[in-house]
Each structure stands twice: as structure tokens, then as C-alpha cells.
Design a protein around this motif. Structure first.
Motif, mmCIF file in Angstrom:
data_model
loop_
_atom_site.group_PDB
_atom_site.id
_atom_site.type_symbol
_atom_site.label_atom_id
_atom_site.label_comp_id
_atom_site.label_asym_id
_atom_site.label_seq_id
_atom_site.Cartn_x
_atom_site.Cartn_y
_atom_site.Cartn_z
ATOM 1 N N PHE A 134 0.821 -1.209 0.000
ATOM 2 C CA PHE A 134 0.000 0.000 0.000
ATOM 3 C C PHE A 134 0.854 1.258 0.000
ATOM 4 O O PHE A 134 0.626 2.170 -0.811
ATOM 5 C CB PHE A 134 -0.932 0.007 1.221
ATOM 6 N N VAL A 135 1.842 1.323 0.909
ATOM 7 C CA VAL A 135 2.649 2.543 0.980
ATOM 8 C C VAL A 135 3.490 2.721 -0.285
ATOM 9 O O VAL A 135 3.794 3.853 -0.685
ATOM 10 C CB VAL A 135 3.537 2.581 2.239
ATOM 11 N N ALA A 136 3.847 1.588 -0.935
ATOM 12 C CA ALA A 136 4.610 1.668 -2.184
ATOM 13 C C ALA A 136 3.801 2.376 -3.269
ATOM 14 O O ALA A 136 4.364 3.059 -4.139
ATOM 15 C CB ALA A 136 5.017 0.276 -2.646
ATOM 16 N N GLN A 137 2.482 2.219 -3.210
ATOM 17 C CA GLN A 137 1.609 2.889 -4.173
ATOM 18 C C GLN A 137 1.598 4.404 -3.972
ATOM 19 O O GLN A 137 1.146 5.147 -4.840
ATOM 20 C CB GLN A 137 0.182 2.342 -4.051
ATOM 21 N N HIS A 138 2.113 4.834 -2.830
ATOM 22 C CA HIS A 138 2.144 6.264 -2.510
ATOM 23 C C HIS A 138 3.572 6.795 -2.464
ATOM 24 O O HIS A 138 3.847 7.815 -1.799
ATOM 25 C CB HIS A 138 1.422 6.507 -1.188
ATOM 26 N N GLY A 139 4.462 6.107 -3.137
ATOM 27 C CA GLY A 139 5.819 6.622 -3.298
ATOM 28 C C GLY A 139 6.808 6.275 -2.217
ATOM 29 O O GLY A 139 7.889 6.873 -2.148
ATOM 30 N N VAL A 140 6.473 5.307 -1.361
ATOM 31 C CA VAL A 140 7.394 4.882 -0.305
ATOM 32 C C VAL A 140 8.088 3.594 -0.737
ATOM 33 O O VAL A 140 7.427 2.672 -1.226
ATOM 34 C CB VAL A 140 6.634 4.658 1.027
ATOM 35 N N ASP A 141 9.392 3.517 -0.545
ATOM 36 C CA ASP A 141 10.147 2.334 -0.934
ATOM 37 C C ASP A 141 9.671 1.113 -0.142
ATOM 38 O O ASP A 141 9.733 1.107 1.090
ATOM 39 C CB ASP A 141 11.638 2.556 -0.696
ATOM 40 N N ARG A 142 9.204 0.096 -0.845
ATOM 41 C CA ARG A 142 8.598 -1.072 -0.210
ATOM 42 C C ARG A 142 9.580 -1.815 0.685
ATOM 43 O O ARG A 142 9.265 -2.161 1.831
ATOM 44 C CB ARG A 142 8.041 -2.016 -1.275
ATOM 45 N N GLU A 143 10.766 -2.097 0.178
ATOM 46 C CA GLU A 143 11.734 -2.904 0.929
ATOM 47 C C GLU A 143 12.285 -2.139 2.125
ATOM 48 O O GLU A 143 12.515 -2.719 3.192
ATOM 49 C CB GLU A 143 12.871 -3.357 0.003
ATOM 50 N N GLU A 144 12.493 -0.857 1.951
ATOM 51 C CA GLU A 144 12.977 -0.054 3.077
ATOM 52 C C GLU A 144 11.915 0.009 4.171
ATOM 53 O O GLU A 144 12.225 -0.023 5.367
ATOM 54 C CB GLU A 144 13.348 1.353 2.618
ATOM 55 N N PHE A 145 10.651 0.096 3.749
ATOM 56 C CA PHE A 145 9.556 0.106 4.726
ATOM 57 C C PHE A 145 9.551 -1.182 5.535
ATOM 58 O O PHE A 145 9.470 -1.159 6.773
ATOM 59 C CB PHE A 145 8.213 0.273 4.011
ATOM 60 N N LEU A 146 9.663 -2.326 4.855
ATOM 61 C CA LEU A 146 9.660 -3.618 5.553
ATOM 62 C C LEU A 146 10.857 -3.749 6.475
ATOM 63 O O LEU A 146 10.748 -4.297 7.582
ATOM 64 C CB LEU A 146 9.638 -4.762 4.536
ATOM 65 N N LYS A 147 11.994 -3.255 6.035
ATOM 66 C CA LYS A 147 13.201 -3.316 6.868
ATOM 67 C C LYS A 147 12.991 -2.529 8.158
ATOM 68 O O LYS A 147 13.335 -3.006 9.255
ATOM 69 C CB LYS A 147 14.391 -2.756 6.093
ATOM 70 N N ASN A 148 12.419 -1.342 8.039
ATOM 71 C CA ASN A 148 12.168 -0.533 9.226
ATOM 72 C C ASN A 148 11.059 -1.127 10.082
ATOM 73 O O ASN A 148 11.146 -1.122 11.317
ATOM 74 C CB ASN A 148 11.797 0.898 8.811
ATOM 75 N N TYR A 149 10.018 -1.633 9.434
ATOM 76 C CA TYR A 149 8.887 -2.246 10.137
ATOM 77 C C TYR A 149 9.370 -3.349 11.082
ATOM 78 O O TYR A 149 8.884 -3.477 12.208
ATOM 79 C CB TYR A 149 7.915 -2.805 9.106
ATOM 80 N N LYS A 150 10.340 -4.126 10.627
ATOM 81 C CA LYS A 150 10.823 -5.281 11.387
ATOM 82 C C LYS A 150 12.065 -4.966 12.217
ATOM 83 O O LYS A 150 12.663 -5.871 12.806
ATOM 84 C CB LYS A 150 11.112 -6.432 10.427
ATOM 85 N N SER A 151 12.441 -3.708 12.287
ATOM 86 C CA SER A 151 13.676 -3.327 12.973
ATOM 87 C C SER A 151 13.510 -3.297 14.487
ATOM 88 O O SER A 151 12.399 -3.147 15.015
ATOM 89 C CB SER A 151 14.150 -1.953 12.492
ATOM 90 N N PHE A 152 14.630 -3.409 15.185
ATOM 91 C CA PHE A 152 14.646 -3.341 16.647
ATOM 92 C C PHE A 152 14.156 -1.967 17.114
ATOM 93 O O PHE A 152 13.406 -1.855 18.081
ATOM 94 C CB PHE A 152 16.059 -3.592 17.173
ATOM 95 N N GLY A 153 14.597 -0.913 16.412
ATOM 96 C CA GLY A 153 14.240 0.438 16.820
ATOM 97 C C GLY A 153 12.749 0.696 16.773
ATOM 98 O O GLY A 153 12.181 1.291 17.694
ATOM 99 N N VAL A 154 12.105 0.250 15.704
ATOM 100 C CA VAL A 154 10.660 0.446 15.581
ATOM 101 C C VAL A 154 9.920 -0.390 16.620
ATOM 102 O O VAL A 154 8.972 0.075 17.249
ATOM 103 C CB VAL A 154 10.179 0.120 14.146
ATOM 104 N N ASN A 155 10.375 -1.616 16.825
ATOM 105 C CA ASN A 155 9.750 -2.458 17.842
ATOM 106 C C ASN A 155 9.841 -1.798 19.220
ATOM 107 O O ASN A 155 8.869 -1.796 19.987
ATOM 108 C CB ASN A 155 10.411 -3.825 17.884
ATOM 109 N N ALA A 156 10.989 -1.204 19.513
ATOM 110 C CA ALA A 156 11.180 -0.543 20.806
ATOM 111 C C ALA A 156 10.226 0.648 20.953
ATOM 112 O O ALA A 156 9.662 0.872 22.033
ATOM 113 C CB ALA A 156 12.623 -0.085 20.952
#
Length: 211
Positions: A134-156
């Protein structure tokens, strides 16, 4: 000219009296709650006003234009923050998406679109992959989004936000949390518009401007 200034002064006095009258109506335990144990705010200066919301909440969707207008006109000493709630497991992906996008500096790009899709259209964006598409359809990099989504920092950040929400004893959205001490909801204040009036009163109270 003198008559004009007299009328202007009368108008200001009328607004002031009206504001005081409204403030006198806001009662602790009726229109807002005071927390027995305040939660930490993000800043030690100013007055923090936090909107606790969920992208899939229709009430948050209706409240959105009101709180955005309020934020745009808030004084400089107000620190306005948004906190995504994960009050159920189906809400969790959206909290992770919020912080993943924020980590990328892309939240504002798709904030409105996520509200429209989840609360407005009730689309089933309930997995990291569906949200990434969905966010990729709005100009957000899909793989970078997933990387951040699953990151330690975001989880924290998600866990810290949910700890704050639990500490504030929030059970529904939208809820306004003022300076880590007071919670206000539409069911208590009487309407979404009244919520923001109570918030104004509580901000003034924290500033020592009202009793």
C-alpha cells in the motif's frame, strides 16, 4: 473610532467571560480523568498534548480534521504528538507502520491515505506485506519500509508507546492525554469539539492560568 474600540473591547470581554464559564463546567471525573500515576512525557518543557489513535478507528477519522485544525493553531508551548494505539492484535501492524514510516521520514506522505484506506474504506491492510504494498503505491520504498517495520528500533518505539498507553489506562480511541496527567474522550466531554475545549482548559491549568 471610539465606538469601534468600545465594541471590540466588549467582544473580547464577552469571549473571556464565555471561556471562564466553560472552564467552570469542566469537572474532574466527569469531563476528564486525572491519572493517579502520571506517565512520562516526551519533553520536559512546555505542555505535551498527545492524541492516542488508531488508523482503523472511524471516530478517530471523524476527529482528525478537528484535531489537525487545533494543532495548527496551538501555541508554541504546546508539544503535540500522535501515539498509535495497539489495543488489540489486529491494531498492532498499524502502530508498527506508523513508526516505520516515521523512521523513514515518510509518515506525512501516507498518513491521510492510511486513514482513508483503513477507517474510511475498511481495507484489509493487516500484514507487513499488505501495508508495504500500500505505501509503495504512494511513493514509499517497499523494501525499506519492511526493513524498518521489522527493525529493533521500531519495535522498541511501539513497545514504549503501548507502555505509555497502558500507564494512562487508555481503553479506546481517540483519547487525548494532556501532559501525562489527564485523559479526555468524547464520551466524557460530550463531543469531539468539546474534547478540544477541555484540552485547552487542561493546558491552561498546567500553565497555572486557571484553577
Amino acid at each position: 473610532m471610539i465606538r469601534f474600540f468600545r465594541l471590540a473591547l466588549l467582544a473580547l470581554l464577552t469571549v473571556g467571560v464565555s471561556a471562564l464559564a466553560n472552564a467552570a463546567e469542566w469537572q474532574e471525573g466527569t469531563h476528564y480523568n486525572r491519572l493517579d500515576n502520571p506517565v512520562r512525557t516526551s519533553s520536559d518543557s512546555g505542555v505535551e498534548v498527545a492524541e492516542i489513535f488508531w488508523y482503523g478507528c472511524p471516530h478517530c477519522y471523524n476527529f482528525k480534521p478537528l484535531v489537525e485544525n487545533w494543532e495548527a493553531n496551538a501555541p508554541e508551548y504546546v508539544n503535540f504528538v500522535k501515539i498509535p494505539a495497539a489495543l488489540g492484535r489486529s491494531w498492532e501492524p498499524h502502530a508498527y507502520a506508523f513508526y516505520a514510516l516515521e523512521a523513514m521520514g515518510q509518515r506525512e506522505k501516507v498518513h491521510d491515505a492510511l486513514f482513508d484506506a483503513l477507517a474510511g474504506e475498511r481495507r484489509p491492510l493487516n500484514t507487513p506485506e499488505a501495508l508495504a504494498d500500500f505505501v509503495a503505491q504512494h511513493g514509499v520504498d517497499r523494501e525499506e519500509f519492511l526493513k524498518n517495520y521489522k527493525s529493533f528500533g521500531v519495535n522498541a518505539r511501539v513497545q514504549k508507546a503501548q507502555s505509555k498507553i497502558r500507564g494512562a489506562r487508555v481503553t479506546g480511541t481517540p483519547t487525548m492525554l494532556v501532559n501525562g496527567k489527564y485523559t479526555v474522550t468524547a464520551s466524557m466531554a460530550g463531543s469531539h469539539e468539546a474534547v478540544l475545549d477541555v484540552v485547552d482548559y487542561l493546558v491552561a491549568k498546567e500553565r497555572g492560568e486557571v484553577e
